[in-house]
Design an enzyme around this catalytic site. Structure first.
Site, short mmCIF file in Angstrom:
data_model
loop_
_atom_site.label_atom_id
_atom_site.label_comp_id
_atom_site.label_asym_id
_atom_site.label_seq_id
_atom_site.Cartn_x
_atom_site.Cartn_y
_atom_site.Cartn_z
N SER A 64 39.58 78.66 45.76
CA SER A 64 38.40 77.89 46.15
C SER A 64 38.43 77.37 47.57
CB SER A 64 38.23 76.71 45.21
OG SER A 64 37.74 77.18 44.01
N LYS A 67 35.70 78.51 49.61
CA LYS A 67 34.32 78.04 49.39
C LYS A 67 33.70 77.37 50.64
CE LYS A 67 34.17 77.79 44.29
NZ LYS A 67 35.27 78.65 43.89
N TYR A 189 32.01 87.50 45.17
CA TYR A 189 32.57 86.19 44.82
C TYR A 189 34.03 86.34 44.39
CZ TYR A 189 33.85 82.00 42.36
OH TYR A 189 34.56 80.89 41.95
N TYR A 241 37.33 68.88 43.33
CA TYR A 241 36.83 69.00 41.96
C TYR A 241 36.36 67.64 41.43
CZ TYR A 241 39.67 73.21 42.56
OH TYR A 241 40.25 74.34 43.04
N VAL A 259 42.98 76.80 43.03
CA VAL A 259 43.83 76.85 41.84
C VAL A 259 45.12 77.65 42.02
CG1 VAL A 259 42.02 76.41 40.12
CG2 VAL A 259 42.48 78.75 40.86
O1 DON Z 1 36.15 81.22 39.83
C1 DON Z 1 37.33 81.09 39.50
O2 DON Z 1 37.70 81.13 38.37
C2 DON Z 1 38.39 80.81 40.51
N1 DON Z 1 38.85 81.96 41.16
C3 DON Z 1 37.94 79.68 41.36
C4 DON Z 1 38.96 79.27 42.26
C5 DON Z 1 39.31 77.84 42.33
O3 DON Z 1 40.25 77.56 43.05
C6 DON Z 1 38.61 76.77 41.55
N2 DON Z 1 37.34 76.51 42.00
N3 DON Z 1 36.39 76.08 42.29
#
Ligand code: DON
Length: 314
Positions: A64, A67, A189, A241, A259
């Site tokens: 993320s 983003k 994405y 978050y 993450v």
């Molecule tokens: O969309 C996902 O599941 C993840 N790859 C998102 C990555 C993340 O770090 C959390 N996100 N907002």
């Protein structure tokens, strides 16, 4: 005002290398392979001076943390009015993949949660899927200082486990918030989560934002100055978050976590901080990352509303 930074980073590293709370993300199986003990702290100052302690070479995917960079690229290429109209800037107070975070007319609340990032991704320009990804990759390179490689295994793993993101994408398409080929947007994405980086590159990225859009190491402009506050505001309000409010209250710097365990924080006009440690708390933020940033900010009084941060006090 910032003295003995190298020693401070060394002390933070030694203090928090034994902090073993939190768990490596497993919802994307490929992320579960990360070494839970990897740890690195890096700082890039706005004059280009760099400090790093720990596992500087350890590569991890942006997740993320891409983003805000995708948001910046969308702002640059299609303009603020269109982007903000489609994504909003309100905190969701919910987890990053929440299905609930759309407003009454079907728009996401902000570009730092998955729904919003799927919208900003859908706006990225290019005639083909490959051209669109290469454009994003080049944009990321202006921040990190290096053209990122895609972690193919993580990307495949994102795709295999990405049904909730697909559901969000199709819902946004149904609402008319996203136009065009939704499967291509979703591919992009998933790819946007999977470029590889490391902690020093992440510190350069944060320092580029701290330096109002110019990468202080390479001297290249990554983002027009006019869009810096767009990114920093959404990072402060939504970057951590559903912990964002407490983060703003206690630490008070624009930041973004991912993450995979990366975390970048921006001290405008001063420096960029990055921490990598894949053990995450219940919100999805790196536990060592939170602890190290919190202490660093506290030590030097870097909360953006701290007295020290007022320009006339510097
Ligand atoms: O969309 C996902 O599941 C993840 N790859 C998102 C990555 C993340 O770090 C959390 N996100 N907002």
């Amino acid at each position: 005002m910032i003295q003995d930074l190298a020693q401070t980073l060394e002390a933070l590293y030694n203090r928090y290398r034994v902090l073993n709370t939190g768990k490596v993300a497993t919802y994307i199986p490929e992320l579960a392979k990360a070494d839970p003990d990897s740890f690195c702290i890096a700082v890039t100052m706005v004059d280009g001076t760099r400090h790093v302690v720990g596992d500087a070479e350890c590569a991890f995917t942006l997740q993320s943390i891409s983003k805000p960079l995708v948001f910046g690229h969308a702002l640059t290429t299609v303009g603020r009015n269109i982007v903000i109209d489609l994504t909003g800037v309100e905190p969701t107070g919910r987890s990053f993949s929440s299905m609930v975070g759309l407003d009454e007319i079907g728009r996401p609340l902000n570009p730092m949660v998955n729904a919003g990032a799927i919208v900003t991704t859908s706006l990225l320009p290019g005639r083909t899927a490959s051209e669109r990804y290469q454009g994003l990759r080049a944009a990321i390179a202006h921040y990190t200082g290096e053209l990122p490689e895609l972690d193919q295994a993580v990307y495949e793993s994102e795709k295999r486990t990405g049904d909730r993101n697909r559901a969000l994408g199709y819902l946004l398409k149904d609402k008319g918030t996203i136009e065009g080929d939704i499967d291509e947007h979703l591919e992009l994405y998933f790819k946007s989560c999977s470029p590889l980086t490391n902690t020093p590159q992440l510190a350069n990225t944060a320092a580029t934002l701290a330096n109002f859009g110019v990468n202080p190491v390479t001297g290249h402009r990554a983002l027009d100055e006019t869009y810096i506050k767009d990114l920093l505001v959404v990072m402060l309000m939504n970057g951590m978050y559903n912990y964002a409010g407490r983060w703003a209250y206690e630490v008070g710097i624009p930041a973004k976590s991912g993450v995979s365990g990366g975390l970048m924080g921006v001290i405008p006009g001063v420096m960029g901080i990055a921490v990598y440690s894949p053990r995450l708390d219940e919100y999805g933020n790196s536990t060592r990352g939170l602890a190290a940033c919190r202490e660093l900010v506290e030590k030097y009084k870097l909360h953006i509303f701290d007295q020290n941060m007022l320009p006339w006090k510097r």
